[in-house]
Motif scaffolding. Structure first.
Motif, mmCIF file in Angstrom:
data_model
loop_
_atom_site.group_PDB
_atom_site.id
_atom_site.type_symbol
_atom_site.label_atom_id
_atom_site.label_comp_id
_atom_site.label_asym_id
_atom_site.label_seq_id
_atom_site.Cartn_x
_atom_site.Cartn_y
_atom_site.Cartn_z
ATOM 1 N N GLU A 1 0.835 -1.199 0.000
ATOM 2 C CA GLU A 1 0.000 0.000 0.000
ATOM 3 C C GLU A 1 0.871 1.252 0.000
ATOM 4 O O GLU A 1 1.806 1.382 0.795
ATOM 5 N N GLY A 2 0.566 2.181 -0.915
ATOM 6 C CA GLY A 2 1.319 3.421 -1.026
ATOM 7 C C GLY A 2 2.143 3.471 -2.298
ATOM 8 O O GLY A 2 2.164 2.530 -3.097
ATOM 9 N N TYR A 3 2.837 4.598 -2.504
ATOM 10 C CA TYR A 3 3.760 4.750 -3.616
ATOM 11 C C TYR A 3 5.106 4.189 -3.165
ATOM 12 O O TYR A 3 5.717 4.706 -2.238
ATOM 13 N N VAL A 4 5.554 3.145 -3.815
ATOM 14 C CA VAL A 4 6.729 2.416 -3.338
ATOM 15 C C VAL A 4 7.811 2.405 -4.411
ATOM 16 O O VAL A 4 7.533 2.271 -5.608
ATOM 17 N N SER A 5 9.048 2.533 -3.967
ATOM 18 C CA SER A 5 10.207 2.380 -4.845
ATOM 19 C C SER A 5 11.253 1.560 -4.113
ATOM 20 O O SER A 5 11.279 1.528 -2.881
ATOM 21 N N GLU A 6 12.090 0.878 -4.864
ATOM 22 C CA GLU A 6 13.131 0.076 -4.242
ATOM 23 C C GLU A 6 14.337 0.955 -3.900
ATOM 24 O O GLU A 6 14.643 1.925 -4.585
ATOM 25 N N SER A 7 15.025 0.606 -2.809
ATOM 26 C CA SER A 7 16.181 1.368 -2.365
ATOM 27 C C SER A 7 17.108 0.437 -1.590
ATOM 28 O O SER A 7 16.886 -0.784 -1.561
ATOM 29 N N LYS A 8 18.127 1.002 -0.952
ATOM 30 C CA LYS A 8 19.072 0.207 -0.173
ATOM 31 C C LYS A 8 19.471 0.926 1.099
ATOM 32 O O LYS A 8 19.590 2.157 1.134
ATOM 33 N N LEU A 9 19.652 0.140 2.142
ATOM 34 C CA LEU A 9 20.290 0.599 3.370
ATOM 35 C C LEU A 9 21.610 -0.145 3.453
ATOM 36 O O LEU A 9 21.658 -1.305 3.865
ATOM 37 N N GLY A 10 22.680 0.535 3.023
ATOM 38 C CA GLY A 10 23.942 -0.169 2.883
ATOM 39 C C GLY A 10 23.825 -1.147 1.727
ATOM 40 O O GLY A 10 23.556 -0.769 0.594
ATOM 41 N N GLN A 11 23.974 -2.448 2.019
ATOM 42 C CA GLN A 11 23.827 -3.477 1.006
ATOM 43 C C GLN A 11 22.482 -4.200 1.096
ATOM 44 O O GLN A 11 22.237 -5.157 0.363
ATOM 45 N N VAL A 12 21.614 -3.738 2.000
ATOM 46 C CA VAL A 12 20.325 -4.386 2.221
ATOM 47 C C VAL A 12 19.252 -3.729 1.356
ATOM 48 O O VAL A 12 19.062 -2.509 1.410
ATOM 49 N N GLU A 13 18.550 -4.519 0.572
ATOM 50 C CA GLU A 13 17.481 -3.998 -0.276
ATOM 51 C C GLU A 13 16.218 -3.746 0.549
ATOM 52 O O GLU A 13 15.837 -4.566 1.388
ATOM 53 N N ILE A 14 15.583 -2.608 0.311
ATOM 54 C CA ILE A 14 14.365 -2.250 1.033
ATOM 55 C C ILE A 14 13.343 -1.657 0.064
ATOM 56 O O ILE A 14 13.674 -1.284 -1.073
ATOM 57 N N PHE A 15 12.099 -1.585 0.514
ATOM 58 C CA PHE A 15 11.053 -0.844 -0.179
ATOM 59 C C PHE A 15 10.875 0.490 0.536
ATOM 60 O O PHE A 15 10.652 0.511 1.750
ATOM 61 N N ALA A 16 10.972 1.594 -0.195
ATOM 62 C CA ALA A 16 10.751 2.922 0.379
ATOM 63 C C ALA A 16 9.347 3.384 0.006
ATOM 64 O O ALA A 16 8.977 3.387 -1.175
ATOM 65 N N ILE A 17 8.555 3.769 1.014
ATOM 66 C CA ILE A 17 7.158 4.142 0.801
ATOM 67 C C ILE A 17 7.005 5.645 0.946
ATOM 68 O O ILE A 17 7.431 6.232 1.950
#
Length: 366
Positions: free
Chosen positions: A273-289
């Motif tokens: 739910e929401g506007y989501v884009s992929e990103s990273k925290l260091g080498q960890v992949e995350i979804f940014a909302i």
């Protein structure tokens, strides 16, 4: 050029519409500010043992169907999944439910075993720090060890393909023991590692307003836009589907056999739910909302793909009409056949007692 456009379009449409049975298939829906969610993992594999007919194995094995539910009391699987994902993720599995099925079918010259396992883990701690950062590393995992589950059949290892034979076809399993077939029959079934190994920036993503529909309330959505992430799509421009396959030949007491294991590539859909884009925290992949979409035109491969395919379609259409128009003009303006100047009129009948009219036919002049 026209034929090339047509061939490309046909390949795109065919490859995009083919349905596949996936080795590991993930479906997840994550609501805004949710405390937990329950994704569905489905693992499917088909093993076939071929022989020349009237073999010893055919005499030993029988048709069988094995079905049972996996309930929350089976804590072993919870700890095993957590042991795998905690090495890379903040998320935690609190319980797991699901179903298991294995169908053994004996044919004239082959024996087929079809496995299907559905796991529904409840996952918590999936947001990192706040509700704008969603952990993604939970999405894929694999378990190499045995997964003992309490069932109506007793303790059953759902991770080993050989368990289906060990339940009611013990003699057949003993017959295969010590052969190359055991390499296939002992390859773990619970393997969704490919879903986490496939980088998020290569997933297809799209904003979708359907979360505003009342039906989506079943997923806990509050009525805002949702973002669809998907992988495993097979097309000419994204890549064709590649099956995972193992094949071995072996001999027992002079009888030749072959064993084949087939499962298609991994597939996943994650709806957030929401506007989501992929990103990273260091080498960890995350979804940014975010509250509004973040679009980078230079890196928006989805837009490039869509516009590229649209352009290809327009070009093919233009080529089609140009070729058709030229053919039509050639047909209507160009004379084909015999020149009328070389023809002469001949009466229909010249026989005795006949009669003549002004109607006649034509023949070539001498």
């Amino acid at each position: 050029m026209y034929k090339m456009f047509v061939m490309i379009l046909v390949l795109v449409m065919v490859s995009s519409s083919v349905n596949h049975v996936y080795a590991a298939q993930l479906d997840a829906a994550i609501a805004k500010d949710s405390q937990e969610f329950t994704p569905t993992y489905q693992f499917t594999r088909i093993i076939t043992i071929n022989h020349d007919g009237d073999s010893e194995l055919e005499q030993l094995i029988e048709n069988d169907k094995i079905f049972f539910d996996i309930n929350k009391d089976n804590t072993a699987i919870v700890s095993q999944i957590n042991s795998e994902i905690r090495q890379k993720s903040f998320a935690k599995v609190t319980d797991v439910t699901g179903t298991y099925s294995a169908i053994i079918s004996v044919q004239e010259k082959s024996i087929g075993i079809e496995y299907r396992i559905i796991l529904k883990p409840t996952i918590q701690n999936h947001f990192v720090g706040d509700f704008d950062t969603l952990d993604s590393q939970w999405r894929g995992f694999s378990i190499d060890d045995a997964i003992p589950v309490d069932t109506i059949h007793g303790v059953y290892d759902i991770n080993s393909p050989a368990s289906a034979l060990a339940l009611s076809n013990v003699k057949a399993l003993e017959y295969l023991s010590g052969t190359g077939a055991m390499e296939v029959l002992q390859t773990p079934l619970i393997d969704a590692a490919g879903i986490s190994q496939f980088p998020l920036h290569r997933w297809e993503s799209m904003f979708d307003p359907t979360a505003k529909m009342s039906e989506t309330a079943d997923f806990g959505f509050s009525g805002t836009v949702i973002t669809n992430y998907s992988m495993g799509i097979c097309t000419v421009y994204l890549g064709l589907c590649e099956d995972k396959e193992m094949y071995l030949e072996f001999t027992i007491d002079g009888e030749d056999y072959s064993i084949r294991s087939i499962e298609s590539q991994d597939d996943a859909t994650i709806v957030i739910e929401g506007y989501v884009s992929e990103s990273k925290l260091g080498q960890v992949e995350i979804f940014a909302i975010q509250d509004a979409p973040m679009i980078d035109p230079e890196n928006d491969m989805q837009a490039v793909t869509l516009y590229g395919m649209a352009g290809l379609g327009v070009a093919a259409t233009v080529a089609f009409f140009v070729v058709s128009d030229r053919k039509a003009k050639r047909t209507s303006s160009e004379q084909t056949g015999i020149d009328p100047a070389n023809l002469q009129s001949v009466p229909i009948s010249s026989s005795a007692g006949g009669y003549r009219t002004n109607r006649g036919t034509s023949q070539l002049k001498n």
